[in-house]
Structures are given as structure tokens and as C-alpha cells.
Design an enzyme around this catalytic site. Structure first.
Site, short mmCIF file in Angstrom:
data_model
loop_
_atom_site.label_atom_id
_atom_site.label_comp_id
_atom_site.label_asym_id
_atom_site.label_seq_id
_atom_site.Cartn_x
_atom_site.Cartn_y
_atom_site.Cartn_z
N ASN A 1 1.55 10.47 2.93
CA ASN A 1 1.18 9.23 3.39
C ASN A 1 1.31 9.20 4.85
O ASN A 1 2.21 9.41 5.41
CB ASN A 1 1.97 8.19 2.63
CG ASN A 1 1.92 8.20 1.31
OD1 ASN A 1 0.87 8.21 0.86
ND2 ASN A 1 3.07 7.86 0.50
N LYS B 1 -6.60 12.93 -2.28
CA LYS B 1 -5.62 14.02 -2.66
C LYS B 1 -6.17 15.36 -3.06
O LYS B 1 -5.42 16.27 -2.63
CB LYS B 1 -4.77 13.40 -3.89
CG LYS B 1 -4.27 12.08 -3.68
CD LYS B 1 -3.49 11.72 -5.06
CE LYS B 1 -3.16 10.24 -5.33
NZ LYS B 1 -2.20 9.50 -4.51
N GLU C 1 1.29 14.46 -2.18
CA GLU C 1 0.56 13.90 -1.43
C GLU C 1 1.17 13.67 -0.02
O GLU C 1 2.11 13.69 0.11
CB GLU C 1 0.00 12.48 -1.73
CG GLU C 1 1.01 11.38 -2.03
CD GLU C 1 0.27 9.93 -2.01
OE1 GLU C 1 -0.93 9.88 -1.87
OE2 GLU C 1 0.99 9.35 -2.52
N ARG D 1 1.45 7.25 7.47
CA ARG D 1 1.90 6.07 7.80
C ARG D 1 3.29 5.66 7.66
O ARG D 1 4.13 6.66 7.19
CB ARG D 1 1.43 4.89 7.10
CG ARG D 1 1.53 4.98 5.56
CD ARG D 1 1.18 3.67 4.73
NE ARG D 1 1.09 4.05 3.25
CZ ARG D 1 1.92 4.35 2.16
NH1 ARG D 1 3.09 3.87 2.80
NH2 ARG D 1 1.57 4.56 1.14
P1 ADP Z 1 0.37 7.24 -5.47
O1 ADP Z 1 -0.86 7.51 -4.30
O2 ADP Z 1 -0.04 6.29 -6.24
O3 ADP Z 1 1.66 7.25 -4.69
P2 ADP Z 1 1.23 9.83 -6.05
O4 ADP Z 1 0.33 11.19 -6.50
O5 ADP Z 1 1.96 10.07 -5.11
O6 ADP Z 1 0.34 8.70 -6.22
O7 ADP Z 1 2.11 9.83 -7.44
C1 ADP Z 1 2.74 8.61 -7.77
C2 ADP Z 1 3.67 8.92 -8.75
O8 ADP Z 1 3.12 9.54 -10.03
C3 ADP Z 1 4.90 10.03 -8.47
O9 ADP Z 1 5.95 9.45 -7.73
C4 ADP Z 1 5.45 10.58 -9.57
O10 ADP Z 1 6.44 9.63 -10.24
C5 ADP Z 1 4.19 10.31 -10.72
N1 ADP Z 1 3.47 11.67 -10.80
C6 ADP Z 1 2.43 12.28 -9.75
N2 ADP Z 1 2.08 13.42 -9.89
C7 ADP Z 1 2.62 13.56 -11.06
C8 ADP Z 1 2.79 15.01 -12.01
N3 ADP Z 1 2.20 16.10 -11.90
N4 ADP Z 1 3.65 15.15 -12.91
C9 ADP Z 1 4.59 13.94 -13.19
N5 ADP Z 1 4.46 12.92 -12.60
C10 ADP Z 1 3.73 12.74 -11.69
P1 ADP Z 2 5.30 3.64 -0.56
O1 ADP Z 2 5.07 3.33 1.01
O2 ADP Z 2 6.41 3.55 -0.81
O3 ADP Z 2 4.48 5.25 -0.77
P2 ADP Z 2 2.87 2.51 -1.79
O4 ADP Z 2 2.46 3.84 -1.89
O5 ADP Z 2 3.34 1.84 -3.26
O6 ADP Z 2 4.49 2.52 -1.29
O7 ADP Z 2 2.24 1.71 -0.86
C1 ADP Z 2 2.62 0.84 0.00
C2 ADP Z 2 1.99 -0.35 0.29
O8 ADP Z 2 0.56 -0.07 0.73
C3 ADP Z 2 1.84 -1.25 -0.80
O9 ADP Z 2 2.74 -2.19 -0.96
C4 ADP Z 2 0.49 -1.74 -0.80
O10 ADP Z 2 0.47 -3.18 -0.42
C5 ADP Z 2 -0.14 -0.69 -0.12
N1 ADP Z 2 -1.08 0.29 -0.69
C6 ADP Z 2 -0.97 1.34 -0.64
N2 ADP Z 2 -1.98 1.92 -1.44
C7 ADP Z 2 -2.79 1.03 -1.60
C8 ADP Z 2 -4.09 1.15 -2.44
N3 ADP Z 2 -4.70 2.04 -2.83
N4 ADP Z 2 -4.61 -0.34 -2.43
C9 ADP Z 2 -3.97 -1.31 -2.21
N5 ADP Z 2 -2.74 -1.27 -1.57
C10 ADP Z 2 -2.31 -0.06 -1.42
MG MG Z 3 2.59 8.32 -3.41
#
Ligand code: ADP
Ligand code: ADP
Ligand code: MG
Length: 679
Positions: free
Chosen positions: A298, A116, A296, A300
Site C-alpha cells: 500500500n 496486485k 501487496e 500511502r
Molecule cells: P486488499 O487490497 O483488499 O487489502 P489484500 O490482498 O491485502 O487485499 O488481502 C486482504 C485480506 O484478505 C488479507 O489481510 C487476508 O486476511 C486475506 N487474504 C489475502 N490473500 C490471502 C490468501 N492467499 N490466503 C488467505 N487469506 C488471504
Molecule cells: P488499510 O489502510 O488498513 O489497508 P484499507 O485497505 O481498508 O485500510 O483502506 C484504507 C481506506 O482506503 C479505506 O478506509 C477506504 O476508504 C479506502 N480504500 C482503500 N481501497 C479502496 C478501494 N479500492 N475503493 C474505495 N476505497 C478504498
Molecule cells: Mg491489503
């Protein structure tokens, strides 16, 4: 186009990819672990190769073994699905080195977006707006604290390598920063093998709006509009919809262009999602005031891709296959249109009323909305399980995705509620009823969306029983009578249901609903008339009971009328449990056997057991420690979440029965504690 591909994944996404491949005449190879030998995704593919043990590291993450499986079956390309190896640049490189096509972006794009912090530095250069924050390489705790103090609280600490909602800490005050940082780094190193973090301003009442992008090897890149994924729990998505309510054409174009710029900055090819956090300083209905910031990318296919498919009419897996085979994108930007509204609900094995604790078990009953009395058009169920399958602790807790489409948001919502009402699952806890409460909440119905919706509306979402208990009891009684009638046949002389021509006979029932007792007295009147009296929580409801088998639909069930209320219902029996499903909601009543109380004792304070199956992460105590009630003793991890296990009573730790890293079953004794004698 490819003749044969290998799908390096499991569950619903493996089935999803196989469906499109089949439609395109492409043969498929599944891979499977020990736990998945009989899994649906194996049956969904033309061939299957066993790749190892149940834990992901022994199978779905063993990429040498997967490459070998591809070569031995003659597959030309590998689809990684999501999770597992989908965002692993080494795997993407290894595919190429082995002469196989990785159905995904180039390894360089995965690397650029993998962390990130680094990706934010890149996006800054590409002119994509970022949340104010610190994403530098210097990880000195004092520097991080100074940066947080400078931007002002609340701040969010994020593991740079994090994902799946893990590795994030909200910090509200400067004095809490150091402890939160240490705990975030610990989780980051354990889960992602990398403890680098970034710190950013915590946006208040934000929405999560993401843009689906697609690039090809000819340099084209388009966006397939947005998805609103604001309804979350623990930073994980629960409901996803498209288009985003309140989105304007101007903002959509701005966000779409920013997402395409982000993708182009890393020479993106294939399906990707650019996630934005959206600040709504003017409130829910002021889209012109909305500010969006890159969170971020993703690299995929996303879990929620079906909502985009539903509003665009495009098959994104087909697009992925075409692009991976070197073809140009099937459509240009100007040819893409939004038609209608779509919503996806993630149905998970978990207990919302108990902190969303993940659940495991067998799908004793698993009925999908397709089997309903009235046809619901535009409903799609993506799943990787069948009735009788187990939800094991090895993989994540999603059972199925329900995707509905409507001409309007209102229609899509109504269809989603109906589809959820027709989803019957017995054997483990699920969030189905919880999802219905969310869908029906005023905030969601009126599209007052932000990531705190669930927390804000919790009074209306948790511990709710939408089906009145007297009606549920009436259904349970009717079901009992139906079962007895089926046993006895219709010969009036052999009936044992108490019916007699000239007498009144009564029969008592007792159930538990949670810890509350529900009791009923059924009175047989003349000519088969039935009177029922139900008592629960000090209230008594009396009325006539009528019932009949539902014959007007393919799925059977009952029609029950009690005290001026009428409902259709399905009842599933599992031991003493009566799982009652109606359009208004579902409840479980547990039939009480008066003798069952005889041997019941109190659970001794000395046993501290695992509340769910999972992995022991750490212990906070050691043998000989004196502990007080409620004190955290251990941390367990199950299905992407950490849970703290607290002391049930004051006492002294005698022995730790497992070591960190051990996999334990539900009910396994973790720690032996000698309770301090009550004074
Ligand atoms: P992940 O890789 O776990 O998906 P993200 O960076 O996409 O992590 O953040 C996941 C969730 O966390 C977001 O969908 C949002 O709800 C919350 N979030 C992330 N960054 C912020 C922020 N700066 N302020 C408030 N909520 C946040
Ligand atoms: P989205 O596709 O909605 O962003 P998530 O970020 O929650 O959904 O991740 C999609 C899938 O990828 C999850 O169901 C999980 O199995 C897997 N995944 C994503 N990030 C991780 C991680 N850091 N460690 C393990 N599994 C992950
Ligand atoms: Mg995310």
C-alpha cells in the site's frame, strides 16, 4: 519545509495530518464536499475550499478541482491521506505538472504497486517470497480454472486492482470456480474499472502481518517494524497491534529486510506498507515455523499507522512531510526501537449482529474515553467527527480509532477494554460492544491470532449482552427516579415519586430489549427504602435498590446498587430508548408505552424496502417474475460492502422502483411484490 499544504481528504485522516502540520508551524488548507461543510476537518485547518457535491466522484476524487484549490490558496504540497486519490498515479503526476509536491511516493512506484498481479511479478524478480498462485496477463477463464485446479483448493480469486477487502472470492471446489470468477470480475469492473484477476492458494489459518517502510530521496530506506492485523471481518481489519505477538527478532529482521527489498525494487520514497500473509503450520506458538509471503504494497499512509507511532515514538506524518520536502529520514534503522505494545480498534457505524451491516445516522451522543472517572494514560482517539455530526452514506463507516499503549500486551488490552467501556455512542449502531467481546475473548487474549478468529469465536462474540438485564433495568429505574427528582426538586411535599410516610406504593415499568420484554415493579417502603423486582425471560430478580448521582467524576452519571451488585452507569435518553452504559457493557432498553401497541399492524408482504441507505447495484429479477421466499432479488452497496436483498415471501414482482446506480434512503421501497395468497 513547506509553509502551506493542502489536505486532499476528509474525516479522521485529514484531522490527523492537520494536527502534525500545526505542530510544525505549517499552514493547512482543507477541501470539503457539500455533506462536509460543517465537518471537523474543515475546522481543524486554517483555510477551507468547497470542491463539490457529496459523492466522492463529485468532490474528493475531482483532482483538477483540488489542484485548482491548492493553487488559489498558495499551497505548496498536497497530502492525499488514504483512500480517495492517495494511490492514483495520474493525480501524483498532475501535482508535479502543476508545480506542487505530492506528499507520497513517485507516480512510478504507485503504478508499479497499483495492480496486485503486476506487483507480484516485480516482487518475484526482487526475490520477495510470494503465495503460490497465478498472476499472469492471460485471463482466459479456462486457463484460470486450470491454474486453480493445478494449485489445489481452496483458492482465492482476487481483483488485481482491488482494495479495501473488496473483489475477493474464496473457492473451495473446482465446480464452483467458474461462477466465483464471473462474480469477482463483475465486482472488479464495477468497483475498480478493471476486471483482471489473479488466483492464489488460500492460506489456512494465516496471520496478516505488515511492515511499515519509509524511504527518502537520498536513497535511504528503513522499516519501522510490524503490525499484526489478523483480526478481520470480510477481509477488512478490525484490530491492529504492534509488535506482532510471538514475533522473534530473527523473523522480524527477515520480514523487515524483505519489505525494504520490495520498496527498493520500485525506488520507493515516503511512507509505505508491505503486507504479508503469514502461514503458521506449527500453530500459534511456533514462530520458527512461520512462512511469510508478499500480498501487496500500500503506497500511502495506512489507517493503522498510529500503533507504529505508539511503539516507536515517531510521528509518521512528520516523517512524510520531511521526506516530501527533500530532507533525509529522521532516523536510521539502528536508531529505531520498539517500546511497549500498542493496539488500535476501529470504531465503525455498523451492526455486528446483523452481518456488520453499515449504519448511518446522527451521533446524538458521542463521548470519548478522555471523559472518564479515572484517567487512562496512553489512550489516543483519532476521529473526524463531533457530537451532533452525521455519519452519512457517502463515505466509509469508520467513526473513530482508539489507540492504546501499554508496557506489555496484557496492559494494552486492559486499557483498550477500559477505553471502549468509556466510549458512549447513541444515535446509530456501532461495533463498540462487539470489540469489547473480541478483546476479552480467550483466543485474542492468548494471542491465538489468525484471520478466521472472529468466525471461529462467533459464539462468544455475537448477540452477547455482557450487562445483566436485571442490573440494566435497575439502572433505568434509578435514572427515571433521578430525572423525576430533578423535576420536582427536593421539597418532600411536592414529590410525586410515590413516597409517602405510612404507605406502600408500587409502580410498574416495562421495556423491550430486542424483542424480549423486561418488566419491573418498584416498591416504595418506609423511610425511602426501595425494593425492586425485575422479570425477564421467565426469571425474576428481587432486591433493594439504592442509587445516587455520581459526584466523584467530571462526567456525572449514577451509582446504582441492586441485588448485591453495584455499578456506575451513564444513561442517555433518545425518545423511548434508554441507552445504558456501564463498565461491564452497554444495553438499550426501550420504554414501552402500553398505548403504543394499539395501531400496530403487520408489515404487508408487498413492500420490499432498503435495509440501509446505499446504492442499488443490480436487480436479479424483473417485473412479472414469480419469486419464492428467500430468493435474491437485488444487490445493494453501502460503505464498501455489498448486500443481497432477498424476497420476504413468495410472490410476483410488480415493479422495480429504482434503477441500478440509484442512491436510496433507508426504508425506501425498492421493489413492489404482490404476495402469493397463503393456501
Ligand atoms: P486488499 O487490497 O483488499 O487489502 P489484500 O490482498 O491485502 O487485499 O488481502 C486482504 C485480506 O484478505 C488479507 O489481510 C487476508 O486476511 C486475506 N487474504 C489475502 N490473500 C490471502 C490468501 N492467499 N490466503 C488467505 N487469506 C488471504
Ligand atoms: P488499510 O489502510 O488498513 O489497508 P484499507 O485497505 O481498508 O485500510 O483502506 C484504507 C481506506 O482506503 C479505506 O478506509 C477506504 O476508504 C479506502 N480504500 C482503500 N481501497 C479502496 C478501494 N479500492 N475503493 C474505495 N476505497 C478504498
Ligand atoms: Mg491489503
Amino acid at each position: 519545509m513547506f509553509k502551506k499544504i493542502l489536505i486532499a481528504n476528509r474525516g479522521e485522516i485529514a484531522c490527523r495530518v492537520a494536527a502534525t502540520a500545526r505542530r510544525l508551524g505549517i499552514q493547512t488548507v482543507a477541501v470539503y464536499s457539500d455533506a462536509d461543510a460543517q465537518a471537523k476537518h474543515v475546522a481543524a485547518c486554517d483555510e477551507a475550499v468547497h470542491i463539490g457535491g457529496s459523492a466522492p466522484k463529485d468532490s474528493y476524487l475531482r483532482w483538477e478541482r483540488i489542484l485548482q484549490a491548492a493553487q488559489q490558496t498558495g499551497a505548496q504540497a498536497i497530502h492525499p491521506g488514504y483512500g480517495f486519490l492517495s494511490e492514483n498515479e495520474d493525480f501524483a503526476n498532475a501535482c508535479q505538472a502543476a508545480g506542487l509536491v505530492f506528499i507520497g511516493p513517485p507516480a512510478s512506484a504507485i503504478r508499479a504497486m497499483g495492480l496486485k498481479a503486476e506487483s507480484k511479478q516485480l516482487m518475484e524478480k526482487a526475490g520477495v517470497p510470494l503465495v503460490p498462485g497465478y498472476h499472469g496477463a492471460d485471463q482466459d477463464p479456462a486457463l484460470l480454472q486450470r491454474e486453480a485446479d493445478r494449485m489445489g483448493y481452496p483458492v482465492l480469486i482476487k481483483a488485481s486492482a482491488g482494495g479495501g477487502g473488496k473483489g475477493m472470492r474464496l473457492v473451495e471446489h473446482s465446480q464452483d470456480f467458474a461462477a466465483a470468477l464471473a462474480s469477482c470480475q463483475r465486482e472488479a469492473i464495477n468497483s475498480f474499472g478493471n476486471d483482471a484477476v489473479l488466483v492464489e492458494k488460500y492460506v489456512l489459518r494465516p496471520r496478516h502481518i505488515e511492515i511499515q517502510v519509509f524511504g527518502d530521496t537520498q536513497g535511504n530506506c528503513v522499516y519501522l517494524f510490524e503490525r499484526d492485523c489478523s483480526v478481520q471481518r470480510r477481509h477488512q481489519k478490525v484490530l491492529e497491534e504492534a509488535p506482532a505477538p510471538g514475533m522473534t527478532a530473527a523473523l522480524r529482521q527477515k520480514m523487515g529486510n524483505a519489505a525494504v527489498a520490495a520498496a527498493k525494487a520500485v525506488n520507493y520514497v515516503g511512507a509505505g506498507t508491505v503486507e504479508f500473509i503469514v502461514e503458521q503450520p506449527g500453530g500459534y506458538d511456533q514462530p520458527d515455523a512461520m512462512q511469510f509471503y508478499f500480498m501487496e504494497m500500500n503506497t500511502r499512509l495506512q489507517v493503522e499507522h498510529p500503533v507504529t507511532e505508539a511503539i516507536t515514538g515517531e510521528d509518521l506524518v512528520e516523517w512524510q512531510l520531511r521526506v516530501a520536502a527533500g530532507q533525509a529520514l529522521p532516523k536510521q534503522q539502528s536508531e529505531l526501537k520498539i517500546i511497549g505494545h500498542a493496539i488500535e480498534a476501529r470504531i465503525c457505524a455498523e451492526n455486528p449482529d446483523n452481518g456488520f451491516l453499515p449504519a448511518t445516522g446522527t451521533l446524538q451522543v458521542y463521548r470519548k474515553p478522555a471523559c472518564s472517572s479515572f484517567s487512562i494514560s496512553d489512550v489516543r482517539v483519532d476521529d473526524g467527527v463531533r457530537e451532533g455530526d452525521a455519519i452519512s452514506p457517502f463515505y466509509d463507516s469508520m467513526i473513530a480509532k482508539l489507540i492504546v499503549r501499554g508496557d506489555t500486551r496484557e496492559q494494552a488490552l486492559a486499557r483498550l477494554d477500559t477505553a471502549l467501556a468509556h466510549t458512549q455512542i447513541v444515535g446509530l449502531a456501532t461495533n463498540v460492544q462487539f470489540l469489547r467481546h473480541v478483546v476479552k475473548s480467550n483466543a485474542f487474549a492468548q494471542a491465538k491470532l489468525d484471520t478466521a478468529l472472529i468466525e471461529r469465536e462467533k459464539a462468544a462474540l455475537f448477540d452477547q449482552t455482557a450487562l445483566p438485564l436485571p442490573l440494566a433495568a435497575a439502572v433505568a429505574v434509578a435514572h427515571q427516579l433521578q430525572a423525576e427528582q430533578a423535576l420536582q426538586g427536593h421539597d418532600p411535599f411536592s414529590r410525586r415519586d410515590g413516597w409517602q410516610p405510612h404507605a406502600t406504593v408500587q409502580r410498574g415499568f416495562e421495556w423491550l430489549h430486542g424483542s424480549a420484554t423486561v418488566s419491573a415493579v418498584l416498591t416504595y417502603g418506609r423511610h425511602g427504602a426501595l425494593q425492586l423486582q425485575v422479570t425477564e425471560g421467565g426469571n425474576t430478580t428481587r432486591g433493594d435498590l439504592q442509587w445516587r448521582a455520581a459526584t466523584d467524576n467530571a462526567c456525572g452519571g449514577l451509582q446504582v446498587m441492586f441485588a448485591d451488585e453495584r455499578t456506575s452507569a451513564h444513561v442517555h435518553v433518545a425518545g423511548d430508548a434508554r441507552h445504558i452504559f456501564t463498565p461491564r457493557g452497554a444495553v438499550m432498553l426501550e420504554l414501552q408505552d402500553p398505548l403504543a401497541h394499539a395501531g400496530e399492524g403487520h408489515s404487508e408482504g408487498g413492500r420490499l424496502t432498503a435495509p440501509m441507505p446505499g446504492k442499488v447495484v443490480s436487480f436479479a429479477v424483473q417485473a412479472g417474475d414469480t419469486v419464492t421466499k428467500g430468493q435474491p432479488l437485488a444487490v445493494m452497496e453501502a460503505m464498501k460492502m455489498e448486500h443481497t436483498i432477498a424476497a420476504p415471501a413468495d410472490g410476483v414482482v410488480q415493479e422495480l422502483l429504482y434503477a441500478p446506480g440509484d442512491q436510496v434512503t433507508e426504508g425506501a421501497e425498492l421493489i413492489r411484490i404482490e404476495a402469493t395468497a397463503a393456501a
